[in-house]
Write a protein that holds these residues in place. Structure first.
Motif, PDB file in Angstrom:
ATOM      1  N   ARG A   1       0.839  -1.201   0.000  1.00 11.48           N
ATOM      2  CA  ARG A   1       0.000   0.000   0.000  1.00 11.48           C
ATOM      3  C   ARG A   1       0.880   1.260   0.000  1.00 11.48           C
ATOM      4  O   ARG A   1       0.560   2.254  -0.650  1.00 11.48           O
ATOM      5  CB  ARG A   1      -0.918   0.023   1.209  1.00 11.48           C
ATOM      6  CG  ARG A   1      -2.025   1.055   1.063  1.00 11.48           C
ATOM      7  CD  ARG A   1      -3.311   0.466   0.553  1.00 11.48           C
ATOM      8  NE  ARG A   1      -3.877  -0.443   1.540  1.00 11.48           N
ATOM      9  CZ  ARG A   1      -4.870  -1.294   1.269  1.00 11.48           C
ATOM     10  NH1 ARG A   1      -5.399  -1.340   0.073  1.00 11.48           N
ATOM     11  NH2 ARG A   1      -5.334  -2.099   2.203  1.00 11.48           N
ATOM     12  N   ALA A   2       1.971   1.216   0.741  1.00  9.85           N
ATOM     13  CA  ALA A   2       2.894   2.357   0.751  1.00  9.85           C
ATOM     14  C   ALA A   2       3.412   2.618  -0.652  1.00  9.85           C
ATOM     15  O   ALA A   2       3.467   3.773  -1.117  1.00  9.85           O
ATOM     16  CB  ALA A   2       4.052   2.094   1.713  1.00  9.85           C
ATOM     17  N   LEU A   3       3.773   1.541  -1.346  1.00 12.66           N
ATOM     18  CA  LEU A   3       4.298   1.685  -2.707  1.00 12.66           C
ATOM     19  C   LEU A   3       3.226   2.233  -3.649  1.00 12.66           C
ATOM     20  O   LEU A   3       3.511   3.080  -4.511  1.00 12.66           O
ATOM     21  CB  LEU A   3       4.801   0.323  -3.198  1.00 12.66           C
ATOM     22  CG  LEU A   3       5.647   0.308  -4.465  1.00 12.66           C
ATOM     23  CD1 LEU A   3       6.893   1.177  -4.313  1.00 12.66           C
ATOM     24  CD2 LEU A   3       6.052  -1.129  -4.804  1.00 12.66           C
ATOM     25  N   GLU A   4       1.987   1.793  -3.453  1.00 13.96           N
ATOM     26  CA  GLU A   4       0.868   2.297  -4.261  1.00 13.96           C
ATOM     27  C   GLU A   4       0.713   3.811  -4.061  1.00 13.96           C
ATOM     28  O   GLU A   4       0.540   4.568  -5.031  1.00 13.96           O
ATOM     29  CB  GLU A   4      -0.408   1.561  -3.838  1.00 13.96           C
ATOM     30  CG  GLU A   4      -1.622   1.864  -4.699  1.00 13.96           C
ATOM     31  CD  GLU A   4      -2.878   1.122  -4.224  1.00 13.96           C
ATOM     32  OE1 GLU A   4      -3.816   1.021  -5.027  1.00 13.96           O
ATOM     33  OE2 GLU A   4      -2.913   0.657  -3.062  1.00 13.96           O
ATOM     34  N   CYS A   5       0.809   4.254  -2.818  1.00 11.16           N
ATOM     35  CA  CYS A   5       0.708   5.696  -2.524  1.00 11.16           C
ATOM     36  C   CYS A   5       1.873   6.469  -3.145  1.00 11.16           C
ATOM     37  O   CYS A   5       1.687   7.565  -3.690  1.00 11.16           O
ATOM     38  CB  CYS A   5       0.665   5.935  -1.023  1.00 11.16           C
ATOM     39  SG  CYS A   5      -0.842   5.351  -0.207  1.00 11.16           S
TER      40      CYS A   5
ATOM     41  N   VAL B   1       7.489  22.130   3.437  1.00  8.57           N
ATOM     42  CA  VAL B   1       6.486  21.582   4.347  1.00  8.57           C
ATOM     43  C   VAL B   1       6.461  20.064   4.201  1.00  8.57           C
ATOM     44  O   VAL B   1       6.632  19.528   3.112  1.00  8.57           O
ATOM     45  CB  VAL B   1       5.072  22.162   4.080  1.00  8.57           C
ATOM     46  CG1 VAL B   1       5.024  23.641   4.417  1.00  8.57           C
ATOM     47  CG2 VAL B   1       4.635  21.931   2.638  1.00  8.57           C
ATOM     48  N   GLY B   2       6.269  19.389   5.340  1.00  6.62           N
ATOM     49  CA  GLY B   2       6.083  17.949   5.331  1.00  6.62           C
ATOM     50  C   GLY B   2       4.608  17.644   5.536  1.00  6.62           C
ATOM     51  O   GLY B   2       3.987  18.160   6.468  1.00  6.62           O
ATOM     52  N   LEU B   3       4.062  16.828   4.648  1.00  2.87           N
ATOM     53  CA  LEU B   3       2.612  16.597   4.626  1.00  2.87           C
ATOM     54  C   LEU B   3       2.304  15.138   4.908  1.00  2.87           C
ATOM     55  O   LEU B   3       2.690  14.252   4.134  1.00  2.87           O
ATOM     56  CB  LEU B   3       2.044  16.987   3.254  1.00  2.87           C
ATOM     57  CG  LEU B   3       2.388  18.405   2.767  1.00  2.87           C
ATOM     58  CD1 LEU B   3       1.909  18.592   1.337  1.00  2.87           C
ATOM     59  CD2 LEU B   3       1.769  19.452   3.692  1.00  2.87           C
ATOM     60  N   GLY B   4       1.601  14.897   6.021  1.00  4.36           N
ATOM     61  CA  GLY B   4       1.207  13.548   6.377  1.00  4.36           C
ATOM     62  C   GLY B   4      -0.265  13.325   6.125  1.00  4.36           C
ATOM     63  O   GLY B   4      -0.722  13.326   4.980  1.00  4.36           O
ATOM     64  N   SER B   5      -1.050  13.188   7.186  1.00  5.77           N
ATOM     65  CA  SER B   5      -2.463  12.816   7.042  1.00  5.77           C
ATOM     66  C   SER B   5      -3.294  13.816   6.234  1.00  5.77           C
ATOM     67  O   SER B   5      -4.204  13.387   5.517  1.00  5.77           O
ATOM     68  CB  SER B   5      -3.100  12.559   8.409  1.00  5.77           C
ATOM     69  OG  SER B   5      -2.858  13.618   9.290  1.00  5.77           O
ATOM     70  N   PRO B   6      -3.032  15.156   6.285  1.00 13.19           N
ATOM     71  CA  PRO B   6      -3.834  16.038   5.429  1.00 13.19           C
ATOM     72  C   PRO B   6      -3.679  15.728   3.937  1.00 13.19           C
ATOM     73  O   PRO B   6      -4.587  15.991   3.150  1.00 13.19           O
ATOM     74  CB  PRO B   6      -3.298  17.435   5.763  1.00 13.19           C
ATOM     75  CG  PRO B   6      -2.792  17.313   7.163  1.00 13.19           C
ATOM     76  CD  PRO B   6      -2.167  15.941   7.207  1.00 13.19           C
ATOM     77  N   LEU B   7      -2.525  15.164   3.561  1.00 18.17           N
ATOM     78  CA  LEU B   7      -2.303  14.754   2.167  1.00 18.17           C
ATOM     79  C   LEU B   7      -2.752  13.312   1.942  1.00 18.17           C
ATOM     80  O   LEU B   7      -3.510  13.024   1.020  1.00 18.17           O
ATOM     81  CB  LEU B   7      -0.819  14.897   1.807  1.00 18.17           C
ATOM     82  CG  LEU B   7      -0.369  14.309   0.459  1.00 18.17           C
ATOM     83  CD1 LEU B   7      -1.079  15.007  -0.710  1.00 18.17           C
ATOM     84  CD2 LEU B   7       1.148  14.430   0.305  1.00 18.17           C
ATOM     85  N   LEU B   8      -2.285  12.410   2.797  1.00 16.99           N
ATOM     86  CA  LEU B   8      -2.532  10.982   2.583  1.00 16.99           C
ATOM     87  C   LEU B   8      -3.991  10.603   2.800  1.00 16.99           C
ATOM     88  O   LEU B   8      -4.519   9.740   2.109  1.00 16.99           O
ATOM     89  CB  LEU B   8      -1.646  10.161   3.519  1.00 16.99           C
ATOM     90  CG  LEU B   8      -0.372   9.570   2.909  1.00 16.99           C
ATOM     91  CD1 LEU B   8      -0.665   8.364   2.047  1.00 16.99           C
ATOM     92  CD2 LEU B   8       0.434  10.600   2.140  1.00 16.99           C
ATOM     93  N   GLY B   9      -4.649  11.247   3.793  1.00 14.11           N
ATOM     94  CA  GLY B   9      -6.016  10.836   4.098  1.00 14.11           C
ATOM     95  C   GLY B   9      -6.052   9.357   4.440  1.00 14.11           C
ATOM     96  O   GLY B   9      -5.218   8.860   5.207  1.00 14.11           O
TER      97      GLY B   9
ATOM     98  N   THR C   1      -4.569   3.171   3.897  1.00 18.67           N
ATOM     99  CA  THR C   1      -5.300   2.046   4.497  1.00 18.67           C
ATOM    100  C   THR C   1      -6.428   1.576   3.586  1.00 18.67           C
ATOM    101  O   THR C   1      -7.448   1.062   4.058  1.00 18.67           O
ATOM    102  CB  THR C   1      -5.870   2.433   5.873  1.00 18.67           C
ATOM    103  OG1 THR C   1      -6.640   3.636   5.740  1.00 18.67           O
ATOM    104  CG2 THR C   1      -4.752   2.669   6.880  1.00 18.67           C
ATOM    105  N   GLY C   2      -6.269   1.791   2.288  1.00 16.55           N
ATOM    106  CA  GLY C   2      -7.249   1.271   1.336  1.00 16.55           C
ATOM    107  C   GLY C   2      -8.161   2.306   0.723  1.00 16.55           C
ATOM    108  O   GLY C   2      -9.033   1.970  -0.080  1.00 16.55           O
ATOM    109  N   GLY C   3      -7.979   3.581   1.097  1.00 15.35           N
ATOM    110  CA  GLY C   3      -8.807   4.637   0.524  1.00 15.35           C
ATOM    111  C   GLY C   3      -8.452   4.931  -0.920  1.00 15.35           C
ATOM    112  O   GLY C   3      -7.511   4.364  -1.488  1.00 15.35           O
ATOM    113  N   SER C   4      -9.206   5.834  -1.501  1.00 14.94           N
ATOM    114  CA  SER C   4      -9.103   6.127  -2.934  1.00 14.94           C
ATOM    115  C   SER C   4      -7.764   6.744  -3.313  1.00 14.94           C
ATOM    116  O   SER C   4      -7.345   7.765  -2.755  1.00 14.94           O
ATOM    117  CB  SER C   4     -10.233   7.084  -3.329  1.00 14.94           C
ATOM    118  OG  SER C   4      -9.985   7.634  -4.605  1.00 14.94           O
TER     119      SER C   4
END
Length: 208
Positions: free
Chosen positions: A24-28, A175-183, A187-190
């Protein structure tokens, strides 16, 4: 080492990948690179994070910069160095931070207070990752700039599309972007929604 500093200064965005596994990390990573975000860290809170780094490093051109995040221990630093991580990111001045300097890997070292920032830079960090940036907001970066005008600072922690231009205008190198970017993409989201968010953030950088 110089290259990462220059590229952070030019590209302005560091994506922070936290996922439920290496695939999943690679997919992102693929989605973000296609969208135009090409400096990425895989957090070691991701199961199989080092494996994801190794796979991504073998798949992408060297112009895509791939590092490891949330490096706490010296053993983790050794593991991600062996996996081909191009840089190391820590949440604080950890044993992993010290080890990355020993290994000659560029370090983005977590710090919050002026004392911690100076300590991180004295250690040899390429930049201080001011974390959590949201705690004090963009104005804090302006305050830090007065006594530390040349300190390379990266805003991480709660940075969103609205505040991205504000941090950059206040003097953040990137800037480092975590959850606001990844959403929920980790974990399987779009993935298409992740690409849309990436475009929004890249536009925010242009606006800055």
């Amino acid at each position: 080492m110089v290259e990462l500093h220059e590229e952070l200064s030019r590209r302005k965005v560091l994506a922070i990948i936290r996922a439920d596994g290496p695939d999943r990390a690679l997919e992102c990573i693929r989605t973000l690179v296609t969208a135009g975000i090409t400096i990425l860290e895989v957090s070691l809170t991701t199961p199989g994070g080092a494996e994801a780094i190794a796979k991504a490093r073998s798949e992408f051109d060297p112009s895509v910069l791939i590092g490891a995040g949330t490096v706490i221990t010296a053993a983790q630093a050794d593991e991600v160095a062996a996996a081909g991580a191009g840089f190391i990111v820590t949440p604080a001045i950890t044993r992993g931070a010290h080890r990355s300097i020993d290994l000659g890997l560029p370090l983005l070292c977590g710090a919050l207070t002026p004392t911690e920032i100076i300590t991180a830079l004295d250690l040899g960090a390429l930049a201080a990752k001011v974390f959590p940036a949201k705690l004090h907001g963009p104005g804090y970066f302006r305050e830090l700039r007065a006594p530390l005008p040349d300190a390379p600072l990266i805003a991480v922690g709660g940075v969103d599309a609205t505040t991205t231009p504000q941090y950059l205008q206040a003097g953040a190198l990137a800037v480092g972007l975590g959850s606001p970017l990844l959403g929920d993409a980790g974990t399987g989201g779009s993935q298409s929604e992740l690409a849309t968010r990436a475009a929004t953030f890249l536009q925010a950088v242009v606006d800055a």
